[in-house]
Design a protein around this motif. Sequence first.
Motif, PDB file in Angstrom:
ATOM      1  N   ASN A  58       1.130  -1.732   0.141  1.00 18.36           N
ATOM      2  CA  ASN A  58       0.216  -0.054   0.028  1.00 18.36           C
ATOM      3  C   ASN A  58       0.834   1.279  -0.320  1.00 18.36           C
ATOM      4  O   ASN A  58       1.593   1.486   0.739  1.00 18.36           O
ATOM      5  CB  ASN A  58      -0.999  -0.247   0.983  1.00 18.36           C
ATOM      6  CG  ASN A  58      -1.466   1.252   1.240  1.00 18.36           C
ATOM      7  OD1 ASN A  58      -1.990   2.394   0.264  1.00 18.36           O
ATOM      8  ND2 ASN A  58      -3.176   0.930   1.832  1.00 18.36           N
ATOM      9  N   VAL A  84       0.373   4.340   0.721  1.00 19.27           N
ATOM     10  CA  VAL A  84      -0.122   5.436   1.369  1.00 19.27           C
ATOM     11  C   VAL A  84       0.787   4.803   2.846  1.00 19.27           C
ATOM     12  O   VAL A  84       1.987   6.323   3.695  1.00 19.27           O
ATOM     13  CB  VAL A  84      -1.463   4.942   2.049  1.00 19.27           C
ATOM     14  CG1 VAL A  84      -1.360   5.796   3.903  1.00 19.27           C
ATOM     15  CG2 VAL A  84      -2.076   5.794   1.298  1.00 19.27           C
ATOM     16  N   TYR A  85       1.059   3.423   3.475  1.00 17.37           N
ATOM     17  CA  TYR A  85       2.266   2.910   4.033  1.00 17.37           C
ATOM     18  C   TYR A  85       3.126   3.203   3.827  1.00 17.37           C
ATOM     19  O   TYR A  85       4.768   3.614   4.885  1.00 17.37           O
ATOM     20  CB  TYR A  85       1.875   1.369   4.510  1.00 17.37           C
ATOM     21  CG  TYR A  85       0.400   1.110   5.358  1.00 17.37           C
ATOM     22  CD1 TYR A  85      -0.407   1.588   4.774  1.00 17.37           C
ATOM     23  CD2 TYR A  85       0.567   0.794   6.489  1.00 17.37           C
ATOM     24  CE1 TYR A  85      -2.043   1.357   5.685  1.00 17.37           C
ATOM     25  CE2 TYR A  85       0.070   0.490   7.226  1.00 17.37           C
ATOM     26  CZ  TYR A  85      -1.685   0.187   6.720  1.00 17.37           C
ATOM     27  OH  TYR A  85      -2.609   0.041   7.602  1.00 17.37           O
ATOM     28  N   LEU A 143       4.224   6.634   4.859  1.00 15.93           N
ATOM     29  CA  LEU A 143       4.461   6.403   5.727  1.00 15.93           C
ATOM     30  C   LEU A 143       5.325   6.560   6.989  1.00 15.93           C
ATOM     31  O   LEU A 143       5.874   6.662   7.613  1.00 15.93           O
ATOM     32  CB  LEU A 143       3.460   6.260   6.657  1.00 15.93           C
ATOM     33  CG  LEU A 143       1.455   6.969   6.577  1.00 15.93           C
ATOM     34  CD1 LEU A 143       1.417   6.259   7.128  1.00 15.93           C
ATOM     35  CD2 LEU A 143       1.669   8.837   7.224  1.00 15.93           C
ATOM     36  N   LEU A 190       8.240   9.171   6.120  1.00 15.58           N
ATOM     37  CA  LEU A 190       7.971  10.367   7.040  1.00 15.58           C
ATOM     38  C   LEU A 190       8.469   9.910   8.582  1.00 15.58           C
ATOM     39  O   LEU A 190       9.605  10.564   8.951  1.00 15.58           O
ATOM     40  CB  LEU A 190       5.863  10.081   7.650  1.00 15.58           C
ATOM     41  CG  LEU A 190       6.303  11.012   8.487  1.00 15.58           C
ATOM     42  CD1 LEU A 190       6.671  12.645   8.486  1.00 15.58           C
ATOM     43  CD2 LEU A 190       4.683  10.728   9.141  1.00 15.58           C
ATOM     44  N   GLY A 249       6.715  17.786   7.084  1.00 16.58           N
ATOM     45  CA  GLY A 249       5.335  18.363   6.813  1.00 16.58           C
ATOM     46  C   GLY A 249       4.539  18.926   6.080  1.00 16.58           C
ATOM     47  O   GLY A 249       3.436  19.098   5.869  1.00 16.58           O
ATOM     48  N   ALA A 250       5.880  19.361   5.045  1.00 16.15           N
ATOM     49  CA  ALA A 250       4.929  19.535   3.417  1.00 16.15           C
ATOM     50  C   ALA A 250       5.470  18.884   2.258  1.00 16.15           C
ATOM     51  O   ALA A 250       4.175  18.371   1.917  1.00 16.15           O
ATOM     52  CB  ALA A 250       5.774  20.896   3.372  1.00 16.15           C
ATOM     53  N   LEU A 253       6.029  15.068   2.007  1.00 18.88           N
ATOM     54  CA  LEU A 253       5.329  13.944   2.051  1.00 18.88           C
ATOM     55  C   LEU A 253       4.118  14.354   2.609  1.00 18.88           C
ATOM     56  O   LEU A 253       2.666  13.473   1.793  1.00 18.88           O
ATOM     57  CB  LEU A 253       5.941  13.311   2.992  1.00 18.88           C
ATOM     58  CG  LEU A 253       7.019  12.405   3.500  1.00 18.88           C
ATOM     59  CD1 LEU A 253       7.349  12.074   4.223  1.00 18.88           C
ATOM     60  CD2 LEU A 253       6.768  11.598   2.321  1.00 18.88           C
ATOM     61  N   VAL A 254       2.833  15.692   2.157  1.00 16.43           N
ATOM     62  CA  VAL A 254       1.833  15.986   2.898  1.00 16.43           C
ATOM     63  C   VAL A 254       1.541  15.641   1.388  1.00 16.43           C
ATOM     64  O   VAL A 254       0.023  15.033   0.598  1.00 16.43           O
ATOM     65  CB  VAL A 254       1.294  17.077   3.655  1.00 16.43           C
ATOM     66  CG1 VAL A 254      -0.298  17.520   3.380  1.00 16.43           C
ATOM     67  CG2 VAL A 254       1.661  16.787   4.350  1.00 16.43           C
ATOM     68  N   LEU A 255       1.811  16.652   1.069  1.00 19.13           N
ATOM     69  CA  LEU A 255       1.831  16.842  -1.258  1.00 19.13           C
ATOM     70  C   LEU A 255       2.254  15.364  -1.913  1.00 19.13           C
ATOM     71  O   LEU A 255       0.738  15.106  -3.003  1.00 19.13           O
ATOM     72  CB  LEU A 255       2.838  17.516  -1.413  1.00 19.13           C
ATOM     73  CG  LEU A 255       2.732  19.161  -1.573  1.00 19.13           C
ATOM     74  CD1 LEU A 255       3.662  19.622  -2.055  1.00 19.13           C
ATOM     75  CD2 LEU A 255       1.108  19.069  -1.822  1.00 19.13           C
ATOM     76  N   LEU A 262       0.787  12.573  -0.300  1.00 15.38           N
ATOM     77  CA  LEU A 262      -0.114  11.695   0.479  1.00 15.38           C
ATOM     78  C   LEU A 262      -1.407  12.441  -1.133  1.00 15.38           C
ATOM     79  O   LEU A 262      -2.555  11.935  -1.300  1.00 15.38           O
ATOM     80  CB  LEU A 262      -0.122  11.991   1.555  1.00 15.38           C
ATOM     81  CG  LEU A 262       0.134  10.918   2.663  1.00 15.38           C
ATOM     82  CD1 LEU A 262      -0.301  11.521   4.042  1.00 15.38           C
ATOM     83  CD2 LEU A 262      -0.439   9.938   2.342  1.00 15.38           C
ATOM     84  N   PHE A 263      -1.306  13.498  -0.532  1.00 17.32           N
ATOM     85  CA  PHE A 263      -2.699  14.238  -1.608  1.00 17.32           C
ATOM     86  C   PHE A 263      -2.377  13.738  -2.843  1.00 17.32           C
ATOM     87  O   PHE A 263      -3.167  13.066  -3.544  1.00 17.32           O
ATOM     88  CB  PHE A 263      -1.859  15.599  -1.663  1.00 17.32           C
ATOM     89  CG  PHE A 263      -2.597  17.072  -2.281  1.00 17.32           C
ATOM     90  CD1 PHE A 263      -3.868  17.740  -0.591  1.00 17.32           C
ATOM     91  CD2 PHE A 263      -3.443  17.373  -3.396  1.00 17.32           C
ATOM     92  CE1 PHE A 263      -4.112  18.851  -0.704  1.00 17.32           C
ATOM     93  CE2 PHE A 263      -4.135  17.692  -3.115  1.00 17.32           C
ATOM     94  CZ  PHE A 263      -5.389  18.194  -1.957  1.00 17.32           C
ATOM     95  N   PHE A 321      -3.945   9.908  -2.651  1.00 22.36           N
ATOM     96  CA  PHE A 321      -5.664  10.161  -2.675  1.00 22.36           C
ATOM     97  C   PHE A 321      -5.978  10.148  -3.844  1.00 22.36           C
ATOM     98  O   PHE A 321      -7.309   9.779  -4.251  1.00 22.36           O
ATOM     99  CB  PHE A 321      -5.662  11.061  -1.311  1.00 22.36           C
ATOM    100  CG  PHE A 321      -5.585  10.627  -0.225  1.00 22.36           C
ATOM    101  CD1 PHE A 321      -4.628   9.654  -0.020  1.00 22.36           C
ATOM    102  CD2 PHE A 321      -5.115  11.039   0.887  1.00 22.36           C
ATOM    103  CE1 PHE A 321      -4.607   9.160   1.909  1.00 22.36           C
ATOM    104  CE2 PHE A 321      -4.771  11.497   2.145  1.00 22.36           C
ATOM    105  CZ  PHE A 321      -3.775   9.586   2.713  1.00 22.36           C
ATOM    106  N   LEU A 322      -5.466  11.221  -4.670  1.00 20.06           N
ATOM    107  CA  LEU A 322      -6.336  11.495  -5.405  1.00 20.06           C
ATOM    108  C   LEU A 322      -6.051  10.858  -6.707  1.00 20.06           C
ATOM    109  O   LEU A 322      -7.128  10.948  -7.670  1.00 20.06           O
ATOM    110  CB  LEU A 322      -5.734  12.869  -6.142  1.00 20.06           C
ATOM    111  CG  LEU A 322      -6.331  13.755  -5.304  1.00 20.06           C
ATOM    112  CD1 LEU A 322      -5.666  15.149  -5.963  1.00 20.06           C
ATOM    113  CD2 LEU A 322      -7.440  14.377  -5.133  1.00 20.06           C
TER     114      LEU A 322
END
Lengths: 321, 172
Positions: free
Chosen positions: B26, B28-29, B32, B35, B63-64, B66-68, B70-71, B74-75
Amino acid sequence: MQILIILLQIVILLAIVLLHVAYTTYFERKVIGHMQVRLGPMTVGWHGLLQPIADGIKSFFKEDIIPEQADKPLFLLAPVICLVTMLASLAVLPFAKGWVLADINIGLLFIFAMSSLASYGIILAGWASNSKYTFLGGMRSMAQVISYEIPMGMSLIGVMMLSGSLNLTEIVNSQGGSLFSIYLFPQIIGFFVFFVAMLAETNRVPFDLPEAETELVSGYITEYSGMRYAMFFMAEYIGMMVMASIGTVCFLGGWNGPFPIPFFPPFWFILKVYGFLFLFIWIRATLPRYRYDQLMELGWKLLIPLALLNIFLTGLFKAFF
Amino acid sequence: MLNQFAFLYCASVIIGTALLAVRFKNPVYSVLSVLVLFFHMGGLYLLLNAEFIAAVQVIVYAGAILVLYLFVLFLVSLKDEIKIDRFVNNRRLATAASVGFGICLLYIIPSFKLGAKGDFTVERITNLTHTKAMGFELYSTFLLPFEVAGLILLIAVIGGLVLARKEDEVQK
């Protein structure tokens, strides 16, 4: 022995902060109630004073429901990430001279780092619950937090330039003891940007789109119940307090007040934080919610240029005076 | 002693999470675990008394960026789009290649030499605070590379703007 003393301090700090969280919810309900010509909680205890305790006990004994289609490990982890990062940022806050758990050189950056990590809790909660409402809430929050972290950080650069330090204690010390030497006046643009970004970072009205009740049920916390719901709740209120403390430390002169209070040095600090919390609640009772595109426009087209202008002006000021 | 223990802990977590990032099915994992990796990179910087870089590591990367990531994850529809054939679809060949590569890496290690010591001793940095030391160096000795990096970022920003604009006009 040293470790034991630090552990004891941590326990005391946590107990006080969690008690504050409980009574901030009470305060919020009371203040909003009176602003809307209601009484607020009245039945549990004198004028509802025991209401937060009852709420706490209730959420503690509620069933912990995990949706079948959820991504279980991340679903369980998300509230913990939120709460732990928020609690960690309490460690660097100076409540009074010497009243700080970890007096590190990069205190301000540490708080930014922790608040940026806290957004993972929200994002993962939104994704792991596997529901449309939580996912939309999580996505909104992700975009919002990324957008508003930039003006938030930039608005405090002016303070860093004036004080020449990232250590929160030194920032307070460099503001001196008098009313006119606090950074609120030279950094008024910075304070405005900070204040708006603070509301957005903590997902409060008028920027509470991630948990907009009328559109998304409760946003990213829709699928949570019992203690895990309470953990998100606590994280949000601790976030408010941390942001209020940063505002107090960076713009309002921290623990310095008109006259020193014997036996209880953090008196003025706490009073200023309460002032900020009251503002949070006042705004919640007054303002309607922003639309999503308005939120983005405000962040990118107004706050970031303003923050850059503030840095430029502060630089000019430092260079010529 | 404590420093060595902390280094070993950070290093082993970095290696472990790096492996996990590649191994997880996965994505997403995977993100993480990266992260966690970045977090422990920050720990390594702290061990080197580079507290500013440690904080920036967490703020910028964790903070910035890796969040992108993930974004984006998800899309896209993960089930449909993440179906990639294995690079080497032969277990024995893959094992041989990776073991050979590992031996090569081990062979290189002895030629690693520490660089010459600079002006900044540990005491000097703790006196000056790392943030100030870095600021001075960045805006005096390394001014030109710093400005060049700024220019490259500016070009990237303008490029991003141009790309976003074009799509907008096509839609109209």
